[in-house]
Enzyme design. Structure first.
Site, short mmCIF file in Angstrom:
data_model
loop_
_atom_site.label_atom_id
_atom_site.label_comp_id
_atom_site.label_asym_id
_atom_site.label_seq_id
_atom_site.Cartn_x
_atom_site.Cartn_y
_atom_site.Cartn_z
N GLU A 1 12.21 67.39 22.70
CA GLU A 1 11.87 67.21 21.23
C GLU A 1 10.86 66.72 20.86
O GLU A 1 10.67 65.66 20.00
CB GLU A 1 13.42 66.35 20.51
CG GLU A 1 14.60 67.13 20.81
CD GLU A 1 15.89 66.58 20.10
OE1 GLU A 1 15.50 65.20 19.57
OE2 GLU A 1 16.80 67.25 19.79
N GLU B 1 20.76 71.72 23.70
CA GLU B 1 21.50 70.94 23.23
C GLU B 1 22.36 71.45 22.03
O GLU B 1 21.66 71.79 21.21
CB GLU B 1 20.79 69.56 22.77
CG GLU B 1 20.34 68.70 24.06
CD GLU B 1 19.75 67.55 23.39
OE1 GLU B 1 20.15 66.98 22.30
OE2 GLU B 1 18.67 66.92 24.01
O1 AHR Z 1 22.21 64.19 22.84
C1 AHR Z 1 21.76 63.14 22.08
C2 AHR Z 1 20.15 63.29 21.50
O2 AHR Z 1 20.08 64.26 20.58
C3 AHR Z 1 19.14 63.52 22.63
O3 AHR Z 1 18.77 62.42 23.22
C4 AHR Z 1 18.00 64.34 22.00
O4 AHR Z 1 17.39 65.14 22.69
C5 AHR Z 1 18.79 64.64 20.60
O5 AHR Z 1 18.01 64.34 19.44
#
Ligand code: AHR
Length: 488
Positions: free
Chosen positions: A172, A291
């Site tokens: 990110e 994610e």
């Molecule tokens: O999964 C929790 C967080 O969410 C992770 O560390 C990040 O990549 C995202 O913002």
């Protein structure tokens, strides 16, 4: 209510890459410490790994696990987590303002992966560090050479390289909260050079460049275009992240939010293909949706977490049944995009926004566990283009939404599997399944339903999936997740 689905073998979306059932294990909260790794607990083995967690992860059949983050990776020194445990430094973790003991590191992760029958997807720190540290970690993991980092691995008792194939180049990096956040131009250049250097060390690896941290960020679109303009030729996947928020517009709206995922994937595919066209490239970039999940239940609690604790309770969402149906529909959406989505990681695996929630004395399989397991176990083969017909309802943001969400998978062993969600809270749905112009009778129907959308699993009570014997007509219970298998 009546629902119909149609598909034909001639119209395949593509082969399903099993890695769409991957996950994330980040150093944060109780994901690693107190989740995966809990030395001294009577439930742990001699290596300190929780045996009950190992069994639950095996049941989920997770082919690949991303590590060590997430945001954590952007200030991590992986070298702190190798070698004799009593020599490992305790450090601050800037991302989550926690204490990192470094008692669990790369070697423990690799040992644990073997126990859960999975493989690793390593992330490198491109926040506070760069090309050299990324190459050192790659050497430690993958090289058989008589060189410093490969020898350090051997000294630590691991003669054979781990051969990690998939590497995330940062996490990110567009996000203002990311340690070492960069502009698209800076990041794109760094990725290009890092990918080139890593590939010169090990040409067999594949790399993932960070897309936007979510679809609502003001730089979405421009970020993808500008980053890819710098590095298109040297990366294999672009990442996508998406978390669903609280159900402020009601249950029927919540369970339709997978439509956001569908739209988001279409947008990122278009952005990648536009760069491909401008570059006149013959290479197609695929997606690592590394994610995704529902994340809101723990928000209020987490505002009060004191900084600089080791493994505090954080992001411990307790999922209910409406979340399970949204997760089911999201998995259906991922299956419908297998032509471009080759990797997807439900985030995360243990304790932190996870299907598995541990305490000192055991674990709970949360409501979302069942659809995640089902798609990994039964969703193999290829996805068929599936036409879905059912009554609809009006949902804010989404317009007409079908009560039925479904996809047909042609399995590799002469079966078809239908995944189906009945979003209606009170009505059953009769389902007609037409494949290759044949009406099929099911061989097996697994049904997972609950009349209370807010029901959560606990030690005392949990919803179980049941096998249904349909008499001539497939019937989907109200508010249900279904897996229906047909022998050919
Ligand atoms: O999964 C929790 C967080 O969410 C992770 O560390 C990040 O990549 C995202 O913002």
């Amino acid at each position: 209510m009546q629902g119909k689905i149609y598909a034909n073998d001639l119209f395949s979306i593509g082969k399903i890459d099993h890695r769409i059932n991957s996950s994330l294990a980040e150093h944060m909260g109780r994901s690693i410490y107190g989740g995966i790794y809990d030395p001294g607990n009577r439930l742990s083995d001699s290596g300190g790994f929780r045996k009950d967690v190992i069994e639950a992860v095996k049941e989920l059949d997770v082919p690949m696990i991303r590590y060590p983050g997430g945001n954590f990776v952007s200030s991590y020194h992986w070298e702190d987590g190798i070698g004799p445990k009593d020599k490992r430094p305790q450090k601050v973790d800037l991302a989550w303002q926690s204490i990192e003991s470094n008692q669990f590191g790369v070697d423990e992760f690799m040992a644990w992966l073997k126990k859960v029958n999975s493989t690793g997807m390593m992330a490198v720190n491109l926040g506070t560090r760069g090309i050299e540290e990324a190459c050192n970690l790659l050497e430690y993991c993958n090289m058989d050479t008589n060189t410093y980092w490969a020898n350090r691995r051997r000294e630590n008792g691991h003669e054979k390289p781990y051969h990690v194939k998939t590497w995330c180049l940062g996490n990110e990096m567009d996000a203002p909260w990311q340690i070492g956040h960069k502009t698209a131009h800076e990041y794109g250049e760094l990725v290009n050079e890092t990918a080139k250097a890593m590939r010169s060390l090990d040409p067999t690896i594949e790399t993932v460049v960070c897309g936007s941290s979510n679809e609502d960020t003001p730089t979405f679109g421009k970020w993808e275009t500008n980053v890819l303009n710098e590095c298109y030729d040297n990366v294999d996947y672009i990442s996508m992240h998406q978390y669903y928020d609280l159900p402020s517009k009601g249950t029927l709206h919540h369970v339709a939010k997978s439509i956001r995922m569908d739209k988001f994937i279409n947008s990122v595919v278009a952005l990648c293909d536009a760069v491909k066209a401008t570059k006149k490239s013959s290479k197609t970039l695929n997606i690592s949706f590394d994610e995704w999940n529902v994340w809101y239940h723990s928000n209020e609690h987490d505002e009060h977490v004191k900084p600089w604790q080791h493994a505090p309770h954080r992001l411990e969402d307790v999922y209910n049944f409406e979340d399970a149906l949204l997760v089911g529909s999201s998995l259906i959406t991922l299956l419908k995009h297998v032509d471009r989505v080759k990797i997807a990681c439900f985030a995360q695996l243990v304790n932190v926004i996870a299907p598995i929630l541990t305490s000192k004395n055991g674990l709970i399989k949360q409501t979302i566990f069942t659809p995640i397991r089902d798609v990994s176990v039964f969703g193999y083969g290829e996805t068929l283009r599936t036409s879905v017909q059912s009554p609809t309802y009006e949902a804010p943001e989404f317009g007409h939404v079908q009560y039925l969400d479904s996809v047909i998978v042609k399995n590799t062993d002469n079966r078809y599997t239908v995944f189906a969600v009945n979003r209606h809270e009170t009505e059953t749905m009769n389902l007609d399944v037409n494949i290759n112009d044949h009406e099929f009778q099911e061989t097996k129907h697994l049904s997972y339903s609950c009349s209370d959308p807010k029901f959560v699993n606990s030690k005392e009570q949990s919803i179980e999936e049941e096998t249904i014997q349909d008499q001539g007509q497939i019937t989907l219970k109200p508010f249900s997740w279904n897996v229906i298998t047909f022998e050919i």
